[in-house]
Design an enzyme around this catalytic site. Structure first.
Site, mmCIF file in Angstrom:
data_model
loop_
_atom_site.group_PDB
_atom_site.id
_atom_site.type_symbol
_atom_site.label_atom_id
_atom_site.label_comp_id
_atom_site.label_asym_id
_atom_site.label_seq_id
_atom_site.Cartn_x
_atom_site.Cartn_y
_atom_site.Cartn_z
ATOM 1 N N LYS A 105 -29.331 9.036 -32.522
ATOM 2 C CA LYS A 105 -29.875 9.950 -31.485
ATOM 3 C C LYS A 105 -29.961 9.298 -30.124
ATOM 4 O O LYS A 105 -29.750 9.941 -29.099
ATOM 5 C CB LYS A 105 -31.246 10.493 -31.898
ATOM 6 C CG LYS A 105 -32.238 9.434 -32.356
ATOM 7 C CD LYS A 105 -32.285 9.370 -33.851
ATOM 8 C CE LYS A 105 -32.878 8.072 -34.345
ATOM 9 N NZ LYS A 105 -33.462 8.160 -35.652
ATOM 10 N N GLU A 129 -25.272 15.827 -36.618
ATOM 11 C CA GLU A 129 -26.372 16.563 -37.264
ATOM 12 C C GLU A 129 -27.522 15.633 -37.664
ATOM 13 O O GLU A 129 -28.703 15.974 -37.521
ATOM 14 C CB GLU A 129 -25.840 17.270 -38.516
ATOM 15 C CG GLU A 129 -26.862 18.078 -39.264
ATOM 16 C CD GLU A 129 -27.337 19.289 -38.468
ATOM 17 O OE1 GLU A 129 -26.553 20.207 -38.242
ATOM 18 O OE2 GLU A 129 -28.519 19.299 -38.053
ATOM 19 N N ILE A 136 -32.670 18.159 -42.044
ATOM 20 C CA ILE A 136 -32.708 19.593 -41.692
ATOM 21 C C ILE A 136 -31.458 19.937 -40.879
ATOM 22 O O ILE A 136 -31.186 19.283 -39.872
ATOM 23 C CB ILE A 136 -33.943 19.928 -40.813
ATOM 24 C CG1 ILE A 136 -35.234 19.427 -41.462
ATOM 25 C CG2 ILE A 136 -34.016 21.423 -40.528
ATOM 26 C CD1 ILE A 136 -36.474 19.621 -40.574
ATOM 27 N N GLY A 187 -38.512 2.789 -44.901
ATOM 28 C CA GLY A 187 -37.242 3.026 -44.196
ATOM 29 C C GLY A 187 -37.289 4.224 -43.259
ATOM 30 O O GLY A 187 -36.246 4.744 -42.859
ATOM 31 N N GLU A 190 -37.912 3.390 -36.867
ATOM 32 C CA GLU A 190 -36.782 2.820 -36.128
ATOM 33 C C GLU A 190 -36.843 1.298 -36.198
ATOM 34 O O GLU A 190 -37.895 0.726 -36.476
ATOM 35 C CB GLU A 190 -36.873 3.248 -34.660
ATOM 36 C CG GLU A 190 -36.689 4.732 -34.441
ATOM 37 C CD GLU A 190 -35.381 5.228 -34.998
ATOM 38 O OE1 GLU A 190 -34.328 4.856 -34.470
ATOM 39 O OE2 GLU A 190 -35.396 5.981 -35.982
ATOM 40 N N LYS A 205 -34.357 13.078 -29.483
ATOM 41 C CA LYS A 205 -33.996 14.262 -30.269
ATOM 42 C C LYS A 205 -34.227 15.542 -29.468
ATOM 43 O O LYS A 205 -33.430 16.484 -29.538
ATOM 44 C CB LYS A 205 -34.813 14.282 -31.566
ATOM 45 C CG LYS A 205 -34.475 13.103 -32.483
ATOM 46 C CD LYS A 205 -35.500 12.958 -33.594
ATOM 47 C CE LYS A 205 -35.190 11.783 -34.501
ATOM 48 N NZ LYS A 205 -36.292 11.447 -35.401
#
Ligand code: HSE
Length: 436
Positions: A105, A129, A136, A187, A190, A205
């Site tokens: 991102k 995506e 999602i 996990g 970041e 995002k």
């Protein structure tokens, strides 16, 4: 038909998850894509480390450029993160006419305009995506599913780590640092977890979502960003008493003045579905003119949820390998030459409601003074809560919910309120959205 050859950059949490999902569901994926998809090579910093995926049939290298330049690789999947080497690798892949799938991102938010321009020149796809809201399919939903609509606004819980921290603090009274460590171990976080807690990850995002919702170029630098570090437990409790939950939201709204792009802790009515999205789950509420409100919910981070989105992108690319590049779904939903330069509003021009917490002397006239200063700025009080003083204290907390007001005017009222002798310290201000 020959299989499509994929090269993976990165075999960490998401890379390993992607290899696993592609291997485990290989037959079903081939039936959907129309061709088999084979990971032929992958790069990792340490290729001797044992992994949670089967790498027997994958050629491993420590040099990511070797993967990008491997002549058999048609689709490069970038999962190393960061914006320096990742940018170099992605641009190199595009230059060679290869399609790219990325979960990065930061890369898209910061360099997407350049990357997409290069990809359009070369007629290749860059799919992303997995960059927003993990598993999602929100990019697909907005870019394709809602393509007939004008989008009015969207609001999302788009950082799983932040939502996990807020939820654990609220439900279990756990300490911030302790929950953050758990999010890292699972996990979710970041590489630099300040990106999660300071809202930078969510701002990346949001910049992406706003572009595909409104047809504007990516403008990460204009997103107002406030993290969760200053959310105090007492504010969580008072908010609940008033019927609200505090969530870290990314909000993009089109107004007649311009576009609001903001990430900050937000009070939302507890009866809204999105107020009940807890833990690492993400949700994005989109308000569009034809369909009305729609809500998208799912796992926002983690190996296989993110891999689910990566693999969906790979399949999308495979289905389009032979199609005319002019007819690919545009990267930012709108045709590249049809993006507009709509103004992004500064935070002072944003219109929203507010939660204010003040610490005031427990004496007659204090509330009247505060109400007058709010009235001077034409700010209407929506709700008011005052607590009895603790036995040994002469000051009390006062909580005020305002109606919607321009932030500049609220700031002016706060400055005058803080200047009153009876008001101690600075006011706590949290924005409030009804999401109607
Ligand atoms: N650190 C991110 C999060 C991972 O917690 O949501 C998914 O982008």
């Amino acid at each position: 038909m020959e299989s499509v050859k994929v090269g993976l950059l990165g075999l960490g949490t998401v890379g390993g998850g992607t290899a696993n999902v592609l291997q485990r569901n290989a037959d079903e994926i081939a039936r959907r894509a129309g061709r088999e998809i084979q990971v032929v090579c992958a790069s990792a910093r340490d290729i001797t480390r044992s992994r949670g995926c089967d790498v027997d049939t994958i050629r491993l290298t420590t040099d990511p450029m070797e993967v990008v330049c491997d002549p058999v690789v048609e689709i490069v999947v970038e999962l190393i993160g960061g914006t320096t080497l990742a940018l170099e690798l992605v641009l190199k892949a595009i230059e060679q006419g290869k399609h790219v799938v990325t979960a990065n991102k930061a890369l898209i938010a910061l360099h997407g305009n350049e990357i997409f321009a290069k990809a359009n020149e070369k007629g290749v796809m860059v799919a992303f995506e997995a960059a927003v809201a993990g598993g999602i399919p929100i990019i697909k939903a907005i870019r394709e599913g809602l393509t007939g609509n004008q989008i009015n606004w969207l609001a999302g819980i788009i950082n799983g780590t932040g939502n996990f921290i807020l939820t654990e603090m609220r439900d279990k009274g756990r300490a911030f640092d302790d929950v953050l460590k758990e999010a890292q171990a699972r996990g979710y976080a970041e590489a630099d977890p300040t990106f999660d807690v300071e809202g930078i990850d969510a701002a990346h995002k949001l910049a992406i979502l706003a572009s595909i919702a409104f047809g504007i170029p990516l403008q990460f630098e204009k997103v107002f960003t406030e993290g969760i570090g200053n959310v105090a437990r007492e504010d969580v409790v008072y908010a609940e008493e008033l019927g609200y939950r505090i969530k870290h939201l990314g909000i993009a709204r089109k107004t007649s003045q311009g576009v609001e792009l903001r990430v900050h802790p937000t009070l939302i009515p507890e009866k809204r579905l999105i107020a009940n999205v807890d833990g690492v789950m993400n949700a994005v509420l989109v308000d569009a003119d034809a369909v009305g409100p729609t809500l998208y919910y799912g796992a926002g981070a983690g190996a296989e949820p993110t891999a689910s989105a990566v693999v969906a992108d790979v399949v999308d690319v495979v289905r389009m390998l032979t199609s005319d590049p002019e007819n690919h779904v545009p990267h930012l939903a709108f045709q590249a030459d049809a993006l507009t330069d709509t103004t992004v509003l500064p935070i002072e021009a944003v219109v929203t409601a507010y939660y204010l917490r003040l610490c005031v002397d427990d004496k007659p006239g204090v509330l009247a003074d505060i109400a007058r200063l709010l009235a001077d700025q034409e700010i209407s009080i929506e709700a008011l809560l005052q607590k009895e003083p603790a036995e040994d204290k002469q000051v009390v907390p006062v909580i005020i919910l305002t109606q919607r007001v321009v932030e500049r005017e609220l700031n002016a009222a706060i400055a005058s309120i803080e200047a009153l002798d009876s008001v101690k310290g600075s006011a706590t201000k949290i924005r409030l959205e009804t999401l109607k």
